[in-house]
Scaffold this motif. Structure first.
Motif, PDB file in Angstrom:
ATOM      1  N   ARG A 178     -17.821   9.145 -22.937  1.00  0.00           N
ATOM      2  CA  ARG A 178     -17.332  10.499 -22.702  1.00  0.00           C
ATOM      3  C   ARG A 178     -15.813  10.549 -22.855  1.00  0.00           C
ATOM      4  NH1 ARG A 178     -18.929  11.058 -17.808  1.00  0.00           N
ATOM      5  NH2 ARG A 178     -16.924  10.709 -16.831  1.00  0.00           N
ATOM      6  N   ARG A 188     -14.916  10.265 -26.494  1.00  0.00           N
ATOM      7  CA  ARG A 188     -15.200  11.524 -27.179  1.00  0.00           C
ATOM      8  C   ARG A 188     -14.107  12.550 -26.876  1.00  0.00           C
ATOM      9  NH1 ARG A 188     -19.352  13.680 -24.561  1.00  0.00           N
ATOM     10  NH2 ARG A 188     -20.463  11.722 -24.701  1.00  0.00           N
ATOM     11  N   GLU A 189     -13.716  12.664 -25.596  1.00  0.00           N
ATOM     12  CA  GLU A 189     -12.663  13.607 -25.211  1.00  0.00           C
ATOM     13  C   GLU A 189     -11.340  13.245 -25.870  1.00  0.00           C
ATOM     14  OE1 GLU A 189     -12.627  13.409 -20.970  1.00  0.00           O
ATOM     15  OE2 GLU A 189     -14.428  14.640 -20.739  1.00  0.00           O
ATOM     16  N   TYR A 190     -11.047  11.955 -25.921  1.00  0.00           N
ATOM     17  CA  TYR A 190      -9.812  11.487 -26.560  1.00  0.00           C
ATOM     18  C   TYR A 190      -9.816  11.854 -28.048  1.00  0.00           C
ATOM     19  CZ  TYR A 190      -6.422   8.243 -28.550  1.00  0.00           C
ATOM     20  OH  TYR A 190      -5.397   7.696 -29.261  1.00  0.00           O
ATOM     21  N   ASP A 191     -10.941  11.607 -28.712  1.00  0.00           N
ATOM     22  CA  ASP A 191     -11.035  11.939 -30.136  1.00  0.00           C
ATOM     23  C   ASP A 191     -10.863  13.435 -30.363  1.00  0.00           C
ATOM     24  OD1 ASP A 191     -11.407   9.286 -30.772  1.00  0.00           O
ATOM     25  OD2 ASP A 191     -13.611   9.432 -30.879  1.00  0.00           O
ATOM     26  N   GLU A 192     -11.451  14.248 -29.472  1.00  0.00           N
ATOM     27  CA  GLU A 192     -11.307  15.701 -29.595  1.00  0.00           C
ATOM     28  C   GLU A 192      -9.857  16.126 -29.404  1.00  0.00           C
ATOM     29  OE1 GLU A 192     -14.016  17.296 -26.718  1.00  0.00           O
ATOM     30  OE2 GLU A 192     -15.784  16.821 -27.931  1.00  0.00           O
ATOM     31  N   ARG A 193      -9.171  15.540 -28.414  1.00  0.00           N
ATOM     32  CA  ARG A 193      -7.760  15.870 -28.195  1.00  0.00           C
ATOM     33  C   ARG A 193      -6.923  15.494 -29.403  1.00  0.00           C
ATOM     34  NH1 ARG A 193      -8.295  13.416 -23.036  1.00  0.00           N
ATOM     35  NH2 ARG A 193      -7.035  11.688 -23.812  1.00  0.00           N
ATOM     36  N   GLN A 198      -7.935  15.172 -32.492  1.00  0.00           N
ATOM     37  CA  GLN A 198      -8.288  16.072 -33.595  1.00  0.00           C
ATOM     38  C   GLN A 198      -7.595  17.421 -33.415  1.00  0.00           C
ATOM     39  OE1 GLN A 198      -9.990  14.929 -36.093  1.00  0.00           O
ATOM     40  NE2 GLN A 198      -9.998  16.813 -37.248  1.00  0.00           N
ATOM     41  N   ALA A 199      -7.579  17.939 -32.173  1.00  0.00           N
ATOM     42  CA  ALA A 199      -6.929  19.226 -31.909  1.00  0.00           C
ATOM     43  C   ALA A 199      -5.421  19.136 -32.158  1.00  0.00           C
ATOM     44  CB  ALA A 199      -7.201  19.660 -30.466  1.00  0.00           C
TER      45      ALA A 199
END
Length: 175
Positions: A105, A108-113, A115-116
């Motif tokens: 989790r 995943r959150e790190y990758d989303e940050r 990417q953003a």
């Protein structure tokens, strides 16, 4: 007696001359010693171990239980230890599952940050690029228009001067 004293002092002097006294090395001295040892035989290949991977501790629970206890009383004194070991294994397995899900989790959150942030940076870069290109285009248009205006204003100024002269001449003739 003086002979024995001189003999013991000679022994101490001889011991100091034979080599350095052993003592606990500091980390810096240990590293220096290891490097010196490696550099003595520079042609010999050095084995550098790889980083150990993650241990696979998430074993599946056993499908069978050896020490099955019935509902009747009379469990022996060793049964509690068997129960406790099984419970410890199960809790460790559950804890590992929770840790893995938490790591996934967080990843995943790190990758989303990331990417953003990349998208925001790209958007900002694109905005600045268009702004820079518009400024550049405007500057080149201004240069071209100034060059035309200068030539036009020179021609216009020349025409205006001539018209003033002709007016002035016509005024002079009338008088």
């Amino acid at each position: 007696m003086s002979a024995t004293k001189s003999k013991s002092s000679d022994d101490e002097g001889a011991g100091a001359a034979t080599g350095p006294k052993k003592h606990h090395f500091t980390p810096l001295e240990l590293q220096k010693k290891q490097l010196d040892k490696l550099l003595e035989k520079i042609d010999k290949p050095v084995h550098i171990p790889e980083r150990p991977g993650q241990k696979q501790t998430n074993r599946e629970p056993k499908n069978y239980v050896k020490n099955v206890q019935g509902s009747s009383a009379g469990a022996g004194s060793g049964e509690f230890h068997v129960y406790r070991a099984g419970r410890r294994r199960e809790y460790a397995r559950l804890k590992n599952m929770e840790l893995e899900s938490k790591e996934e989790r967080e990843q995943r959150e790190y990758d989303e940050r990331i990417q953003a942030k990349r998208a925001a940076d790209e958007e900002k870069t694109e905005k600045n690029r268009t702004k820079r290109q518009r400024r550049k285009q405007r500057a080149s248009n201004n240069k071209l228009s100034k060059g035309k205006e200068d030539s036009y204003s020179e021609d216009e100024g020349h025409d205006q001067r001539e018209s003033k002269r002709s007016k002035h001449e016509s005024d002079n003739e009338e008088q």
